[in-house]
Design an enzyme around this catalytic site. Sequence first.
Site, mmCIF file in Angstrom:
data_model
loop_
_atom_site.group_PDB
_atom_site.id
_atom_site.type_symbol
_atom_site.label_atom_id
_atom_site.label_comp_id
_atom_site.label_asym_id
_atom_site.label_seq_id
_atom_site.Cartn_x
_atom_site.Cartn_y
_atom_site.Cartn_z
ATOM 1 N N ARG A 187 -29.009 47.619 9.617
ATOM 2 C CA ARG A 187 -29.270 46.256 10.125
ATOM 3 C C ARG A 187 -30.770 46.100 10.220
ATOM 4 N NH1 ARG A 187 -26.463 43.042 15.030
ATOM 5 N NH2 ARG A 187 -25.038 42.703 13.298
ATOM 6 N N HIS A 211 -25.283 38.246 6.071
ATOM 7 C CA HIS A 211 -24.445 39.106 6.929
ATOM 8 C C HIS A 211 -23.085 39.293 6.239
ATOM 9 C CE1 HIS A 211 -23.137 41.250 10.313
ATOM 10 N NE2 HIS A 211 -23.131 40.317 11.249
ATOM 11 N N GLN A 228 -19.920 40.671 8.095
ATOM 12 C CA GLN A 228 -19.292 39.642 8.935
ATOM 13 C C GLN A 228 -18.407 38.732 8.082
ATOM 14 O OE1 GLN A 228 -19.771 38.894 12.454
ATOM 15 N NE2 GLN A 228 -18.008 37.622 11.951
ATOM 16 N N ASP A 260 -22.479 29.379 14.916
ATOM 17 C CA ASP A 260 -23.226 30.594 15.257
ATOM 18 C C ASP A 260 -24.391 30.171 16.153
ATOM 19 O OD1 ASP A 260 -24.323 33.168 15.283
ATOM 20 O OD2 ASP A 260 -25.204 33.023 13.278
ATOM 21 N N CYS A 299 -19.130 34.111 14.998
ATOM 22 C CA CYS A 299 -19.294 35.543 14.718
ATOM 23 C C CYS A 299 -19.592 36.343 15.981
ATOM 24 C CB CYS A 299 -20.402 35.740 13.689
ATOM 25 S SG CYS A 299 -21.988 35.070 14.232
ATOM 26 N N ARG A 324 -13.535 42.696 12.363
ATOM 27 C CA ARG A 324 -14.698 43.419 11.843
ATOM 28 C C ARG A 324 -14.300 44.868 11.548
ATOM 29 N NH1 ARG A 324 -19.926 41.725 12.814
ATOM 30 N NH2 ARG A 324 -20.437 43.464 11.412
HETATM 31 N N1 CP Z 1 -21.266 39.484 14.844
HETATM 32 C C1 CP Z 1 -22.081 40.564 14.907
HETATM 33 O O1 CP Z 1 -22.616 41.057 13.903
HETATM 34 O O2 CP Z 1 -22.202 41.083 16.156
HETATM 35 P P1 CP Z 1 -23.259 42.182 16.590
HETATM 36 O O3 CP Z 1 -24.616 41.579 16.439
HETATM 37 O O4 CP Z 1 -22.924 42.496 18.027
HETATM 38 O O5 CP Z 1 -23.103 43.383 15.707
HETATM 39 N N1 NVA Z 2 -27.243 34.692 13.175
HETATM 40 C C1 NVA Z 2 -27.125 35.709 14.189
HETATM 41 C C2 NVA Z 2 -25.912 36.551 13.949
HETATM 42 C C3 NVA Z 2 -25.671 37.634 14.940
HETATM 43 C C4 NVA Z 2 -24.474 38.452 14.608
HETATM 44 C C5 NVA Z 2 -28.384 36.571 14.196
HETATM 45 O O1 NVA Z 2 -28.871 36.908 13.118
HETATM 46 O O2 NVA Z 2 -28.865 36.880 15.277
#
Ligand code: CP
Ligand code: NVA
Length: 317
Positions: A114, A141, A144, A235, A275, A303
């Site tokens: 990530r 993502h 997701q 989101d 999400c 997930r």
């Molecule tokens: N939706 C999602 O990716 O959650 P986290 O940021 O908690 O991993």
């Molecule tokens: N768009 C959000 C998604 C988190 C899972 C972010 O990038 O923070």
Amino acid sequence: MRFKQAINDVISMKHYLSLSELSATEIKNLLDLAISLKAAFKSGGNTPILQGKSLALVFQKPSLRTRVSFEMGMVHLGGYALMISPSEVKMGVRETAADVARVLSGYVDGIMARVFNHDHVVELAEYASVPVINGLSDYNHPAQALADLLTMVEYKGDLSGLKVAYVGDGNNVVRSLLFGGMQTGIDLRIATPAGYALSEDDYDAADQLKNGPAAFKAFTDPHEAVRDADVVYTDVWTSMGDEAETEKRLKVFPPYQVNRQLVAGAKENAIVMHCLPAHRGEEITAEIADGPQSVVFHQAENRLHAQKAILATLLAD
Ligand code: CP
Ligand code: NVA
């Protein structure tokens, strides 16, 4: 092996960086595999297809769902996951993503990362000799989105022609939803404030991925976007990394809140997706997030099953 054929069907996947790099058949096969793995898990069956395999989880940003679903996914499949927190690696600061990739490739069988900068996950994949999975970047993502498609299949059956309205920021989550949605035949409507839309490049890429009745349309009016939708998705208004813009965004985004009035314009049996993490009172009201049309926790649970399909495909012998 029970899942071997299904895994072999997702043939060309070397890494999992973007749904735009997979074929429509591969996405369908991944979804089918996720459904089989979920059924096996729910009936108490053991699927130790990754016995002895290890996965490094490299995080530059916080996470609940991504961290736990990939880690438990490895455990369920008989493997092992190693959490590496942001302060330990400092990718791009302490050492390059290319060096992280080459070092980790000597220790583990796969890398999930990530990252802030999408280039870092691309660089990891370029230099790693093991599969690399994108667990969110500023660009997309895809882990997701696979769980999102799985959730839509479970609630709505066929994805072909399904009307999905995304309301909010034109961010990483909707970009992956767009790419996956076009390959699976979804009719996606995206409502964002002016200045927060996806780019022309995104829409050009999406055009190339269209399959069957797939369509997309950009809106600035959220009510128009959700009209007769089967799914309403939102989101956060401020993604991780954009925190400096929080105040500015809090002024721009309120007309895009997913609330009772907005959801009333969708089909009566529409589901509401997010999400997570959610900010109740901002992009979604508590009434909707915790109401009867919300499937957000089911979506979060998926997930696990979607991530297991990716892991099994990339890491099984
Ligand atoms: N939706 C999602 O990716 O959650 P986290 O940021 O908690 O991993
Ligand atoms: N768009 C959000 C998604 C988190 C899972 C972010 O990038 O923070």
